[in-house]
Design an enzyme around this catalytic site. Structure first.
Site, PDB file in Angstrom:
ATOM      1  N   GLN A  95      45.763  46.478  65.352  1.00 50.83           N
ATOM      2  CA  GLN A  95      47.027  45.856  64.947  1.00 50.83           C
ATOM      3  C   GLN A  95      48.210  46.755  65.225  1.00 50.83           C
ATOM      4  O   GLN A  95      48.067  47.914  65.620  1.00 50.83           O
ATOM      5  CB  GLN A  95      46.964  45.513  63.458  1.00 50.83           C
ATOM      6  N   HIS A  97      52.602  47.137  63.722  1.00 49.63           N
ATOM      7  CA  HIS A  97      53.652  46.671  62.829  1.00 49.63           C
ATOM      8  C   HIS A  97      55.011  46.793  63.523  1.00 49.63           C
ATOM      9  O   HIS A  97      55.241  47.736  64.289  1.00 49.63           O
ATOM     10  CB  HIS A  97      53.673  47.490  61.541  1.00 49.63           C
ATOM     11  N   GLU A 114      54.103  53.624  58.449  1.00 52.42           N
ATOM     12  CA  GLU A 114      53.162  53.994  57.408  1.00 52.42           C
ATOM     13  C   GLU A 114      52.514  55.334  57.750  1.00 52.42           C
ATOM     14  O   GLU A 114      52.729  55.905  58.821  1.00 52.42           O
ATOM     15  CB  GLU A 114      52.085  52.914  57.250  1.00 52.42           C
ATOM     16  N   HIS A 171      46.850  50.615  66.171  1.00 50.91           N
ATOM     17  CA  HIS A 171      46.002  51.340  65.239  1.00 50.91           C
ATOM     18  C   HIS A 171      44.972  50.427  64.581  1.00 50.91           C
ATOM     19  O   HIS A 171      45.134  49.203  64.553  1.00 50.91           O
ATOM     20  CB  HIS A 171      46.844  52.012  64.146  1.00 50.91           C
ATOM     21  N   ARG A 191      48.100  41.166  64.608  1.00 50.34           N
ATOM     22  CA  ARG A 191      46.754  41.481  65.078  1.00 50.34           C
ATOM     23  C   ARG A 191      46.671  41.341  66.590  1.00 50.34           C
ATOM     24  O   ARG A 191      47.055  40.316  67.151  1.00 50.34           O
ATOM     25  CB  ARG A 191      45.716  40.553  64.440  1.00 50.34           C
TER      26      ARG A 191
END
Length: 316
Positions: A95, A97, A114, A171, A191
């Site tokens: 996936q 972000h 993150e 990642h 995804r």
């Protein structure tokens, strides 16, 4: 009177989840496929509740909205960070972000940068961290051809490892890994690949290939370089510092006195037990606890043998 904000938070079941949130931390879990504990969260998909003191029963989102003084009168309209513990009993999807600008335009919320602190990992456990495409065109072609063996970069991991995962990074967390994740408060995930697995009803999960190709960055991800300082009874490692957050690991043996240097702190106890003392009031703390030290807590003492992950937002 200044006091910590202990939290009661929500579990999330996942196709890849397991039982380590119960087995490792003693949490009550809803099923044998529990994947995430949103330990410190004001996100609408899983709001933490204050469990003690004069604000007991408040949702963290409402408290942040109604009592900005507790957070140093921040500029952000929404509580900016989210702390999770993830139990990857199987591979998460591959996936990516989006960043703030793309997420706000297309999803109506923050982007998601993150980072991961590996609490535990089975022997041979791996993550996917980056990809091998040299251009957007090659990236799109390799995804179209499903050439995952060439495209994806796998890295072995062990307990104590740390990974910085900026928005745009390809990642996936691998099977047999327990992770504490500090992230922007966002639930947007695109995804790229989900191992063609099916849920209990025989359905595959949605992929988001157009969005993924839009936001994936080209080039290898650059992990952070932790900086460690040992003084008296505190072993402090700054794991990462960026525009969104700073994350630390505190290892405490004995008594340590602290003074506030950020507007507020988010704290998660990963190991051990001890006491937190604020203005003469003593609060027991132990493995599995998560709490916030708000802006009116100017100094505090922690006594015991503990390992914590601590973070704060970085706002202009």
């Amino acid at each position: 009177m200044a006091e910590p904000l202990f939290l009661k938070s929500q579990m999330h079941e996942k196709i890849w989840g397991g039982t380590k949130l119960r087995d490792t931390f003693g949490y009550d879990i809803p099923s044998e496929t529990t994947g995430e504990y949103w330990a410190i969260s004001a996100h609408p998909n899983g709001v933490s509740t204050i469990a003690n003191g004069r604000y007991k029963g408040y949702g963290l989102d409402q408290l942040y909205h109604d009592h900005k003084d507790l957070f140093g009168y921040p500029k952000s309209e929404v509580f900016p960070l989210l702390t999770k513990i993830l139990d990857a009993n199987d591979w998460l999807s591959v996936q990516v972000h989006p960043n703030d600008s793309y997420a706000l335009e297309h999803e109506g919320e923050l982007g998601k940068t993150e980072c991961w602190y590996v609490i535990a990992a089975d022997k041979g456990a791996e993550i996917i961290y980056g990809h091998n495409a040299k251009s957007k065109e090659e990236l799109e072609q390799l995804i179209k051809e499903s050439d995952w063996d060439y495209l994806l970069t796998k890295i072995p991991v062990k307990a104590g490892d740390f990974f910085y995962v900026p928005s745009g990074t390809m990642h996936a967390i691998g099977k047999g890994i327990l992770i504490l994740e500090t992230q922007q408060s966002s639930d947007t995930t695109y995804r790229v690949y989900d191992f063609e697995r099916k849920d209990k009803k025989g359905r595959t999960r949605d992929l988001h290939l157009k969005q993924s190709i839009d936001v994936l960055t080209i080039g290898k991800p650059a992990n952070s370089t932790p900086a460690r300082i040992i003084s008296d009874n505190l072993d402090l490692t700054t794991l990462v510092a960026n525009a969104f957050f700073t994350v630390y690991k505190w290892q405490i043996k004995g008594q340590v006195d602290f003074q506030r240097t950020a507007s507020y702190l988010l704290l998660s106890v990963l190991e051990g037990m001890g006491q937190l003392t604020i203005e003469g009031e003593v609060y027991p703390i132990r493995k599995g606890d998560h709490f916030i030290l708000p802006n009116d807590v100017n100094c505090w003492t922690i006594t015991g043998k503990l390992e914590l992950i601590v973070s704060h937002p970085n706002e202009d």
